[in-house]
Enzyme design. Structure first.
Site, PDB file in Angstrom:
ATOM      1  N   PRO A  80      -5.720   2.114   8.529  1.00  0.00           N
ATOM      2  CA  PRO A  80      -4.658   3.119   8.643  1.00  0.00           C
ATOM      3  C   PRO A  80      -3.577   2.886   7.606  1.00  0.00           C
ATOM      4  O   PRO A  80      -3.139   1.753   7.415  1.00  0.00           O
ATOM      5  CB  PRO A  80      -4.115   2.913  10.064  1.00  0.00           C
ATOM      6  CG  PRO A  80      -4.517   1.527  10.433  1.00  0.00           C
ATOM      7  CD  PRO A  80      -5.808   1.262   9.725  1.00  0.00           C
ATOM      8  N   PRO A  81      -3.150   3.932   6.895  1.00  0.00           N
ATOM      9  CA  PRO A  81      -2.050   3.767   5.942  1.00  0.00           C
ATOM     10  C   PRO A  81      -0.840   3.160   6.646  1.00  0.00           C
ATOM     11  O   PRO A  81      -0.461   3.599   7.734  1.00  0.00           O
ATOM     12  CB  PRO A  81      -1.758   5.198   5.479  1.00  0.00           C
ATOM     13  CG  PRO A  81      -3.032   5.938   5.729  1.00  0.00           C
ATOM     14  CD  PRO A  81      -3.628   5.312   6.962  1.00  0.00           C
ATOM     15  N   CYS A  82      -0.274   2.118   6.039  1.00  0.00           N
ATOM     16  CA  CYS A  82       0.844   1.412   6.689  1.00  0.00           C
ATOM     17  C   CYS A  82       2.152   2.108   6.351  1.00  0.00           C
ATOM     18  O   CYS A  82       2.839   1.747   5.410  1.00  0.00           O
ATOM     19  CB  CYS A  82       0.896  -0.048   6.240  1.00  0.00           C
ATOM     20  SG  CYS A  82       2.164  -1.003   7.090  1.00  0.00           S
ATOM     21  N   GLN A  83       2.486   3.136   7.102  1.00  0.00           N
ATOM     22  CA  GLN A  83       3.760   3.813   6.901  1.00  0.00           C
ATOM     23  C   GLN A  83       4.891   2.844   7.244  1.00  0.00           C
ATOM     24  O   GLN A  83       4.767   2.005   8.112  1.00  0.00           O
ATOM     25  CB  GLN A  83       3.857   5.053   7.789  1.00  0.00           C
ATOM     26  CG  GLN A  83       2.763   6.074   7.521  1.00  0.00           C
ATOM     27  CD  GLN A  83       2.706   7.127   8.599  1.00  0.00           C
ATOM     28  OE1 GLN A  83       3.429   7.056   9.584  1.00  0.00           O
ATOM     29  NE2 GLN A  83       1.845   8.108   8.415  1.00  0.00           N
ATOM     30  N   ASN A 121      -5.584  -3.550   6.032  1.00  0.00           N
ATOM     31  CA  ASN A 121      -4.308  -3.012   5.591  1.00  0.00           C
ATOM     32  C   ASN A 121      -3.778  -3.775   4.384  1.00  0.00           C
ATOM     33  O   ASN A 121      -4.360  -4.784   3.968  1.00  0.00           O
ATOM     34  CB  ASN A 121      -3.279  -3.040   6.731  1.00  0.00           C
ATOM     35  CG  ASN A 121      -2.495  -1.738   6.800  1.00  0.00           C
ATOM     36  OD1 ASN A 121      -1.616  -1.515   5.980  1.00  0.00           O
ATOM     37  ND2 ASN A 121      -2.822  -0.893   7.758  1.00  0.00           N
TER      38      ASN A 121
END
Length: 414
Positions: A80-83, A121
């Site tokens: 998952p993109p680490c916002q 990630n």
């Protein structure tokens, strides 16, 4: 039906998934919303794809589309993109927290309860901070705004679900990838036992029985004289100065007067700035691939030719098969490949899970590791919690000092 079935979240161009499949686990579903990546998956595979924002996809729809029941899911895998909780959260608060894609990853794990999971990630996950948290996560109020609190939150949530966690920041070059690229990989096991961290198979100097790092030349020396349609041309200014740079060199190899002219305002910046006017070396792994090879501060120029790395070279470095077809224009393709997880990292992670599942590991293989997983310290599940505890104590000390100072000022003003 295979007993080793997986659901892939945030699949991208399938670098991670190709490694998982190479290890012997079947990807039964991909979740991806980037249209070019979706088309790439569909061009190359028959795997079903749900091409919407994961926030809008019920877990049951994932299972139905994969043709699986929850009990059939051996593995959930994804990066998952680490916002940035602390940056975006400052603007959107609780809404940002609930909508963060890492929270959606947690939701899927909670609903399906796979036997194992892999979460990949960026290194920044280790320093990411929680911002505001909803009432259902109020127990984390005491670690808000502390460096590393996102990692602490994630591991605690996984443990509450019944998973034993292990993780590290892995250098892909230590696992046969022709690239120095460091990524977090979190292993989750519902068996009650910890999955030991995979031992490096390669090292820079071939120590402890490992093979020597795979170099750019090992995988791409045959890709000379690339077609013009296979790369984005260098910028005019970049091309002007790259003629002075030799294989494996960067801006510091320019004559001093030319270096000042080429670097401009960046000449006096701190740090090595090794990405400026940089040529790769055939004798070393590639630096970390980025989403464009022509950006000034992260230039990825061919060792001997006056051009950046080509699409084919990008794909070789990330270990995609030569027949893998990417959708989109050159910029889109560079982004897909640059954002991908190297196939070798996916293979390493999935192979370790299968070895663990099949009883081939005794659980303590990583106790006496000689080859470091990363150039950074304190990045494994055995080290990070202690570092976070010290960070938390220092944060609280400074916070108490600031509160005391404010109290004294208020008293003096009164």
């Amino acid at each position: 039906m295979s007993k080793y079935n997986a659901i892939s979240l945030f699949s991208g161009a399938m670098g991670l998934d190709l490694g998982v499949e190479k290890a012997g686990i079947d990807i039964r579903l991909c979740i991806e919303m980037n249209k070019n990546a979706v088309n790439t998956i569909r061009r190359n595979t028959n795997i079903p794809v749900i091409d919407r924002d994961i926030n809008s996809i019920p877990t049951q729809e994932m299972l139905d589309t994969a043709g699986l029941k929850a009990d059939d899911v051996f593995l959930v895998v994804g990066g998952p993109p680490c916002q940035a909780f602390s940056t975006a959260g400052a603007r959107r608060g609780l809404d940002d927290f609930r909508g963060n894609v890492i929270i959606q990853y947690l939701r899927v794990i909670t609903d399906i309860k796979p036997k194992y999971f892999i979460l990949e990630n960026v290194r920044g996950l280790l320093s990411a901070k929680l911002n505001k948290v909803p009432n259902e996560y109020c127990e984390y109020e005491n670690i808000k705004d502390i460096k590393g609190s996102v990692m602490c939150f994630l591991t605690q949530e996984f443990r509450k679900m019944g998973y034993t966690i292990s993780y590290a920041l892995f250098n892909a070059a230590n696992y046969g990838v022709p690239q120095i690229r460091e990524r977090m990989i979190i292993f989750g096991s519902s068996t009650g036992n910890r999955i030991p961290l995979p031992q490096p198979t390669h090292s820079q100097n071939a120590i402890n029985g490992t093979a020597r790092w795979v170099t750019f030349g090992d995988v791409a020396s045959d890709l000379v004289n690339a077609d013009e349609g296979d790369f984005i041309p260098l910028r005019n200014k970049t091309e002007k100065y790259m003629q002075y740079i030799g294989e494996g060199q960067y801006w510091t190899s320019l004559p001093n007067d030319i270096a000042k002219e080429a670097m401009g305002g960046a000449y006096d910046l701190p740090g090595g700035r090794t990405g400026f006017y940089r040529r790769l070396s055939f004798k070393r792994p590639s630096p970390t691939l980025v989403t464009s090879p022509t950006m000034p501060a992260t230039l990825l120029c061919h060792p001997t030719e006056l051009r950046p790395l080509s699409i084919k070279e990008y794909a070789r470095i990330q270990q995609f098969p030569d027949n893998w077809e990417f959708d989109g224009d050159l910029n889109d393709i560079y982004k897909q490949i640059g954002n991908a997880v190297p196939v070798g990292l996916g293979y390493m992670a999935a192979s370790q899970i299968l070895k663990f599942e099949q009883g081939e590991l005794n659980g303590n293989e990583d106790n006496h590791n000689i080859v470091p997983y990363s150039r950074y310290k304190g990045t494994t599940d055995k080290e990070f919690p202690h570092i976070f505890e010290l960070t938390q104590k220092e944060y609280n000390r400074k916070k108490r000092a600031e509160e005391s100072k404010e109290l004294k000022l208020a008293f003096c003003i009164d």
